[in-house]
Design a protein around this motif. Structure first.
Motif, PDB file in Angstrom:
ATOM      1  N   PHE A  27     -11.250  14.813  45.726  1.00 54.38           N
ATOM      2  CA  PHE A  27     -11.292  15.060  47.155  1.00 54.38           C
ATOM      3  C   PHE A  27     -12.671  14.645  47.659  1.00 54.38           C
ATOM      4  CE2 PHE A  27      -8.920  18.586  49.770  1.00 54.38           C
ATOM      5  CZ  PHE A  27      -8.548  17.630  50.691  1.00 54.38           C
TER       6      PHE A  27
ATOM      7  N   ALA B 285      -7.335  33.839  41.154  1.00 52.81           N
ATOM      8  CA  ALA B 285      -8.144  34.861  41.831  1.00 52.81           C
ATOM      9  C   ALA B 285      -7.453  36.217  41.719  1.00 52.81           C
ATOM     10  CB  ALA B 285      -8.366  34.481  43.297  1.00 52.81           C
TER      11      ALA B 285
ATOM     12  N   SER C 143      -3.706  22.927  44.507  1.00 53.42           N
ATOM     13  CA  SER C 143      -4.973  23.540  44.068  1.00 53.42           C
ATOM     14  C   SER C 143      -5.170  24.909  44.701  1.00 53.42           C
ATOM     15  CB  SER C 143      -6.159  22.645  44.425  1.00 53.42           C
ATOM     16  OG  SER C 143      -6.096  21.451  43.698  1.00 53.42           O
ATOM     17  N   THR C 144      -4.711  25.058  45.942  1.00 52.37           N
ATOM     18  CA  THR C 144      -4.794  26.349  46.630  1.00 52.37           C
ATOM     19  C   THR C 144      -3.968  27.391  45.879  1.00 52.37           C
ATOM     20  OG1 THR C 144      -5.186  25.334  48.789  1.00 52.37           O
ATOM     21  CG2 THR C 144      -4.200  27.524  48.803  1.00 52.37           C
TER      22      THR C 144
ATOM     23  N   TRP D 164      -9.377  41.688  49.233  1.00 48.93           N
ATOM     24  CA  TRP D 164      -8.563  40.574  48.748  1.00 48.93           C
ATOM     25  C   TRP D 164      -8.774  39.338  49.620  1.00 48.93           C
ATOM     26  CZ3 TRP D 164      -6.450  37.735  45.304  1.00 48.93           C
ATOM     27  CH2 TRP D 164      -5.525  36.762  45.650  1.00 48.93           C
TER      28      TRP D 164
ATOM     29  N   ALA E 281     -12.376  32.285  46.370  1.00 46.84           N
ATOM     30  CA  ALA E 281     -11.609  31.438  45.439  1.00 46.84           C
ATOM     31  C   ALA E 281     -11.381  30.038  46.020  1.00 46.84           C
ATOM     32  CB  ALA E 281     -10.269  32.100  45.100  1.00 46.84           C
ATOM     33  N   LEU E 282     -11.019  29.968  47.310  1.00 51.76           N
ATOM     34  CA  LEU E 282     -10.711  28.646  47.876  1.00 51.76           C
ATOM     35  C   LEU E 282     -11.979  27.824  48.102  1.00 51.76           C
ATOM     36  CD1 LEU E 282      -7.686  29.282  50.250  1.00 51.76           C
ATOM     37  CD2 LEU E 282      -7.732  28.424  47.901  1.00 51.76           C
TER      38      LEU E 282
ATOM     39  N   GLY F 261      -5.183  29.527  57.976  1.00 51.89           N
ATOM     40  CA  GLY F 261      -3.768  29.839  57.737  1.00 51.89           C
ATOM     41  C   GLY F 261      -3.594  31.105  56.905  1.00 51.89           C
ATOM     42  N   ALA F 262      -4.406  31.221  55.857  1.00 52.52           N
ATOM     43  CA  ALA F 262      -4.280  32.375  54.957  1.00 52.52           C
ATOM     44  C   ALA F 262      -4.688  33.676  55.652  1.00 52.52           C
ATOM     45  CB  ALA F 262      -5.145  32.149  53.712  1.00 52.52           C
TER      46      ALA F 262
ATOM     47  N   GLU G  34      -1.828  17.671  47.015  1.00 53.67           N
ATOM     48  CA  GLU G  34      -2.621  18.042  45.830  1.00 53.67           C
ATOM     49  C   GLU G  34      -3.567  19.204  46.142  1.00 53.67           C
ATOM     50  OE1 GLU G  34      -1.551  17.158  43.161  1.00 53.67           O
ATOM     51  OE2 GLU G  34      -0.381  15.417  43.777  1.00 53.67           O
ATOM     52  N   TRP G  35      -4.099  19.210  47.360  1.00 51.52           N
ATOM     53  CA  TRP G  35      -4.964  20.325  47.751  1.00 51.52           C
ATOM     54  C   TRP G  35      -4.160  21.625  47.866  1.00 51.52           C
ATOM     55  CZ3 TRP G  35      -9.118  22.952  47.783  1.00 51.52           C
ATOM     56  CH2 TRP G  35      -9.282  24.012  48.689  1.00 51.52           C
TER      57      TRP G  35
ATOM     58  N   LEU H 146      -3.101  43.073  54.443  1.00 48.51           N
ATOM     59  CA  LEU H 146      -3.644  42.984  53.079  1.00 48.51           C
ATOM     60  C   LEU H 146      -5.064  43.560  53.054  1.00 48.51           C
ATOM     61  CD1 LEU H 146      -2.451  39.339  52.271  1.00 48.51           C
ATOM     62  CD2 LEU H 146      -1.398  41.490  51.522  1.00 48.51           C
TER      63      LEU H 146
ATOM     64  N   ALA I   1      -5.731  28.187  42.579  1.00 50.08           N
ATOM     65  CA  ALA I   1      -6.956  28.984  42.758  1.00 50.08           C
ATOM     66  C   ALA I   1      -6.624  30.437  43.105  1.00 50.08           C
ATOM     67  CB  ALA I   1      -7.830  28.363  43.851  1.00 50.08           C
ATOM     68  N   LEU I   2      -5.659  30.653  44.010  1.00 49.67           N
ATOM     69  CA  LEU I   2      -5.354  32.027  44.428  1.00 49.67           C
ATOM     70  C   LEU I   2      -4.607  32.797  43.345  1.00 49.67           C
ATOM     71  CD1 LEU I   2      -4.629  31.724  48.251  1.00 49.67           C
ATOM     72  CD2 LEU I   2      -6.714  32.403  47.055  1.00 49.67           C
TER      73      LEU I   2
ATOM     74  N   ARG J 228      -5.068  38.816  59.839  1.00 48.19           N
ATOM     75  CA  ARG J 228      -4.041  39.707  59.309  1.00 48.19           C
ATOM     76  C   ARG J 228      -4.633  41.045  58.843  1.00 48.19           C
ATOM     77  NH1 ARG J 228      -1.521  36.086  54.909  1.00 48.19           N
ATOM     78  NH2 ARG J 228       0.011  37.771  54.903  1.00 48.19           N
TER      79      ARG J 228
ATOM     80  N   ALA K  89      -1.081  30.470  53.888  1.00 46.53           N
ATOM     81  CA  ALA K  89      -1.874  29.252  53.682  1.00 46.53           C
ATOM     82  C   ALA K  89      -1.018  27.993  53.757  1.00 46.53           C
ATOM     83  CB  ALA K  89      -2.580  29.318  52.333  1.00 46.53           C
TER      84      ALA K  89
ATOM     85  N   THR L 252      -7.032  25.693  55.631  1.00 45.46           N
ATOM     86  CA  THR L 252      -6.260  26.523  54.704  1.00 45.46           C
ATOM     87  C   THR L 252      -6.641  27.995  54.863  1.00 45.46           C
ATOM     88  OG1 THR L 252      -6.327  24.658  53.175  1.00 45.46           O
ATOM     89  CG2 THR L 252      -5.572  26.758  52.280  1.00 45.46           C
TER      90      THR L 252
ATOM     91  N   ALA M 206     -12.610  26.457  44.779  1.00 45.06           N
ATOM     92  CA  ALA M 206     -11.576  25.459  44.461  1.00 45.06           C
ATOM     93  C   ALA M 206     -11.919  24.134  45.142  1.00 45.06           C
ATOM     94  CB  ALA M 206     -10.201  25.943  44.905  1.00 45.06           C
TER      95      ALA M 206
ATOM     96  N   LEU N   1      -2.315  18.605  55.419  1.00 45.19           N
ATOM     97  CA  LEU N   1      -3.265  18.553  54.303  1.00 45.19           C
ATOM     98  C   LEU N   1      -2.602  17.906  53.092  1.00 45.19           C
ATOM     99  CD1 LEU N   1      -4.738  22.167  54.667  1.00 45.19           C
ATOM    100  CD2 LEU N   1      -5.772  20.024  55.430  1.00 45.19           C
ATOM    101  N   PRO N   2      -3.391  17.252  52.215  1.00 49.41           N
ATOM    102  CA  PRO N   2      -2.804  16.593  51.030  1.00 49.41           C
ATOM    103  C   PRO N   2      -2.078  17.610  50.143  1.00 49.41           C
ATOM    104  CG  PRO N   2      -5.143  16.016  51.260  1.00 49.41           C
ATOM    105  CD  PRO N   2      -4.853  17.086  52.260  1.00 49.41           C
TER     106      PRO N   2
ATOM    107  N   THR O 201      -0.339  35.813  50.986  1.00 51.58           N
ATOM    108  CA  THR O 201      -1.483  34.946  51.315  1.00 51.58           C
ATOM    109  C   THR O 201      -1.093  33.472  51.179  1.00 51.58           C
ATOM    110  OG1 THR O 201      -2.911  36.665  50.391  1.00 51.58           O
ATOM    111  CG2 THR O 201      -3.936  34.548  50.853  1.00 51.58           C
TER     112      THR O 201
END
Lengths: 203, 203
Positions: free
Chosen positions: B183, A173, A165-166, B162, B169-170, B198-199, A161-162, B158, A169-170, B155, A199, B195, B173, A158-159, A195
């Motif tokens: 994007f 959050a 941003s992840t 959450w 949130a993502l 993965g999270a 920059e994303w 957590l 954002a988290l 998972r 990610a 993403t 985002a 994945l880029p 988390t």
């Protein structure tokens, strides 16, 4: 400054200097009081800010022409402080995933309590301006992600920059969960780290 | 309604019915026009909304007493539509991780373009109200996460709340990345799915 201008100019210059020092002290006191205030109440008004800072409204407006200006100054200062913490927390010796977790854990105690300030900023300033104010600390995050990609621990599908941003954002959050009292600040910080590692990690 | 009340009452009732139908049509037309408008311009004014809907300001204000009311109605409708899509996309047969990816991929073409509307809502309504309006679609996300935890693919270290906040949130985002043109919408949707998997995934 000396020579022909003599004592009067020096005295005026000293008065000017004192005035500037007073002004800077007032400005700093307003930002400090407003930071605490917005961490509790995202709807705090200019009257609330003046009262919390112990200055009159005339003095407040002499420094900040609008509530928006105060929020921008407060957000900028909190972000500057967190950028300094991130710079201090960097270590070239740790593996990137550990360094990343260390970075978040070090910054979290300062920034975790500012969910309400972030909400106030989001309600007052354009979303893109709020995001751009975060560019300096996010540059550190970006660099650590790139290092983790080079050593194969972070994903490359994945880029970058994303992925930045992840993180952005988290992080916010988690701050909002704490400010809405849905999550304890310490638990939120650790959930955030776990988390984000999930990610970001490579398969 | 028939019998003693006779023709006049029926005629009034029919007029009333027509008026109500006109009012509903106007209201629906305003919401539809405002939805498209806020997807382009989060700062659209009441004048802009009236013009886009082809109604006068008096008619607009008869339906919505403030810009805040329009944004609330628009956000509610977009969220209702996405909740319907999520309900339609559910399949008991798929494994939870696939079902989750399918859910996001199905909803994304509708919601991905609403980053600017979300920004307008965040600037106008309290953050907690915006979050609560999302409770119905997030209930579906929550249920899928719980199923994935039961089957061991997601998972369990957590709190589920959450993990729901992580998805929320993502998702937003990714919407903001698209609205800021950082994007492409299709790429953002797929990055979001990857993403989130993965999270959420268990170690």
């Amino acid at each position: 400054m000396g020579g022909r201008t003599g004592g009067r100019a020096r005295a005026e210059s000293e008065t000017g200097g004192r005035r500037r020092a007073d002004a800077e002290r007032n400005s700093a006191a307003i930002i400090t009081a407003a930071t605490d205030l917005f961490a509790r109440d995202p709807d705090a008004s200019m009257t609330d800010i003046a009262r919390a800072a112990g200055v009159g409204r005339v003095t407040l407006y002499a420094h900040f022409s609008s509530r928006e200006d105060v929020i921008r100054a407060v957000l900028r200062q909190v972000i500057d402080q967190s950028t300094e913490i991130l710079e201090g927390a960097r270590s070239a010796e740790e593996p990137p995933a550990d360094a990343f977790a260390h970075l978040i854990r070090t910054a979290w105690p300062l920034i975790g309590r500012f969910g309400r300030l972030y909400n106030a900023a989001r309600r007052t300033l354009p979303a893109e301006e709020v995001r751009q104010l975060h560019d300096p600390p996010m540059a550190h995050v970006r660099e650590l992600i790139l290092q983790g990609r080079e050593t194969g621990v972070f994903r490359t599908d994945l880029p970058v920059e994303w992925l930045v941003s992840t993180v952005y954002a988290l992080l916010h959050a988690a701050m909002e969960e704490v400010s809405a009292r849905r999550f304890d600040q310490v638990e939120a910080g650790e959930a955030l780290v776990q988390t984000l590692l999930g990610a970001l990690r490579a398969d």
